[in-house]
Design an enzyme around this catalytic site. Structure first.
Site, PDB file in Angstrom:
ATOM      1  N   ARG A 126       0.851  -1.187   0.000  1.00  0.00           N
ATOM      2  CA  ARG A 126       0.000   0.000   0.000  1.00  0.00           C
ATOM      3  C   ARG A 126       0.891   1.242   0.000  1.00  0.00           C
ATOM      4  NH1 ARG A 126      -4.929  -2.163   2.043  1.00  0.00           N
ATOM      5  NH2 ARG A 126      -6.356  -1.584   0.433  1.00  0.00           N
ATOM      6  N   GLN A 131      -0.139   2.534  -6.144  1.00  0.00           N
ATOM      7  CA  GLN A 131      -1.580   2.813  -6.007  1.00  0.00           C
ATOM      8  C   GLN A 131      -2.411   2.304  -7.187  1.00  0.00           C
ATOM      9  OE1 GLN A 131      -2.197   6.943  -5.130  1.00  0.00           O
ATOM     10  NE2 GLN A 131      -2.347   6.544  -2.942  1.00  0.00           N
ATOM     11  N   ASP A 134      -3.278  -1.360  -6.978  1.00  0.00           N
ATOM     12  CA  ASP A 134      -3.867  -1.782  -5.707  1.00  0.00           C
ATOM     13  C   ASP A 134      -5.307  -2.280  -5.898  1.00  0.00           C
ATOM     14  OD1 ASP A 134      -4.824  -2.056  -3.166  1.00  0.00           O
ATOM     15  OD2 ASP A 134      -4.200  -0.074  -2.461  1.00  0.00           O
ATOM     16  N   SER A 137      -7.842  -2.098  -2.967  1.00  0.00           N
ATOM     17  CA  SER A 137      -8.534  -0.801  -2.849  1.00  0.00           C
ATOM     18  C   SER A 137      -9.597  -0.632  -3.918  1.00  0.00           C
ATOM     19  CB  SER A 137      -7.530   0.353  -2.958  1.00  0.00           C
ATOM     20  OG  SER A 137      -6.736   0.393  -1.810  1.00  0.00           O
TER      21      SER A 137
END
Ligand code: NAD
Length: 386
Positions: A126, A131, A134, A137
């Site tokens: 993370r 990002q 990810d 998420s």
């Protein structure tokens, strides 16, 4: 390099690892992309859309699993005819998928034994640089949104305040427990629908994020560290659990809808809403327990079921991202594309284990299980068995 997209076989799974748009990008970059026939159908991407994007449709799982890089959503599992998808993988093949490495370390053992290089989407670190890879998420965000819609649909009241000729309707009160990625999206969605929103999390750092989305933050001062490495929540003591339950009880009692999302990686979800709290809720209130698959945040939650206790509806949804397969697949495909671009240089898988993303996400390589926590779980299982 041949990249193949397997058709998901898990019950209720409607997502597909790559959508036609992502396939077209990979084909332009020089990859050959194979798609198992019908892989995108449940997500509304027909074979023809993949053909138009430059993919080759293949008809058997054996062909799919013989590619250089196999992409999946759900971990390999047993097929209807008793074979295991993992057994179809060849030595030297690379697999990228959700693998549930902490929940199912035996699968990692199997993949290592077969000399498969496996990347687990749950293990993408993370960090800012990762990002766009990810997937935890991207999928949690979808789940948080959908949980609120499910709560709103089951709620016998309006969410927004309404001023009508037939009187004024006050807004619904929504209480979100756990303000990680899913919880924050749930706050934003409930606010967009016009509800008055309160939120709670044991990580005090999320207070400002909740407030900036328009929720009132319920504060509980715990005399112990609640944050572990990587910013995740820690499993807290019984004393802290008790204190948390006492603090949230009044907020649960006055809520029309409660959405629970609290999780601690690799552990059973903490029970935060007790049977007594449910019994004290308003008649007609609704709870959506997003931790249902990890044991649930509420006493009595049953994964995949909706039950009514004391006139309170308790919903334990499973695999919410699969219920929105178009955007869930689109976002997952983007996560995979970025990871592939990170791992493949000039058409070759190029593993740099000094790089944090590669090191953390690669769970098996060259016959070894590279993740220490997974190795620890397997060693413990052997110790308990012996
Ligand atoms: P998660 O799904 O593991 O847990 C959901 C939430 O439940 C978390 O906010 C956690 O604090 C909370 N929780 C756990 N036990 C609780 C309890 N007893 N009572 C109340 N709440 C409890 O978490 P997640 O959404 O995957 O995110 C966790 C962390 O990862 C956060 O710090 C988030 O900011 C961080 N993160 C960072 C990045 C990045 O930097 N790229 C991306 C995503 C998430």
């Amino acid at each position: 390099m041949r990249i193949a997209i397997a058709k998901e076989i898990a019950v209720g799974e409607r997502r597909v690892a790559l959508i036609p748009d992502t396939v077209s990008r990979l084909v332009k970059q020089g990859f050959e992309v194979w798609v198992e026939s019908g892989a995108g159908e449940a997500a509304h991407f027909p074979n023809q859309a993949y053909i138009d994007a430059g993919a080759i449709i293949v008809s058997t799982p054996e062909t799919v699993y013989s590619a250089d890089l196999v992409l999946k959503v759900k971990p390999p599992q047993e097929t209807e005819d008793g074979r295991h998808e993992a057994d179809l993988l060849k030595a030297g093949t690379t697999l990228i998928s959700f693998l549930d490495p902490l929940g199912n370390p035996e699968l990692c053992q199997k993949l290592a034994a077969q000399q498969v290089t496996a990347f687990s989407m749950e293990l993408i670190p993370r960090i800012s640089r990762a990002q766009s890879m990810d997937a935890l998420s991207s999928q949690a965000s979808i789940a948080g949104y959908k949980a609120v819609l499910i709560g709103a649909a089951a709620c016998p009241k309006f969410f927004p305040m309404l001023t009508t000729a037939a009187g004024t309707i006050p807004p619904a009160k929504v209480f979100i427990i756990g303000a990680g990625v899913a919880g924050l999206q749930a706050i934003a969605t409930a606010r967009r629908l016009g509800a008055v929103v309160e939120a709670f999390d044991i990580r005090p750092a999320v207070k400002e994020e909740c407030q900036s989305l328009g929720a009132k933050f319920v504060e509980v001062v715990l005399e112990e560290e609640t944050v572990a490495a990587g910013g995740y929540a820690k499993e807290v003591s019984e004393v802290a659990k008790q204190k948390t339950q006492e603090a949230i009880a009044a907020h649960v009692k006055q809520a029309d809808v409660v959405i629970t999302t609290a999780q601690v990686p690799g552990k059973k979800a903490p029970v935060l809403v007790t049977a007594d709290m449910i019994a004290a809720m308003k008649p007609g209130a609704v709870i959506v327990d997003m931790a249902a698959e990890q044991g649930g945040n509420c006493a009595g939650t049953q994964a995949g079921r909706q039950i009514v206790e004391h006139d309170v509806t308790l919903i334990g949804p499973v695999n919410l991202p699969a219920t929105m397969p178009v955007h869930a697949s689109q976002m997952y495909a983007k996560n995979l594309l970025t990871l592939i671009q990170h791992l493949v240089k000039e058409g070759q898988l190029t593993l740099d284990f000094d790089d944090e993303i590669t090191r953390e996400a690669c769970v098996t390589h060259a016959g070894d299980i590279r993740n220490q926590r997974v190795r620890g779980l397997l060693e413990n299982a052997v110790a308990v068995g012996s």
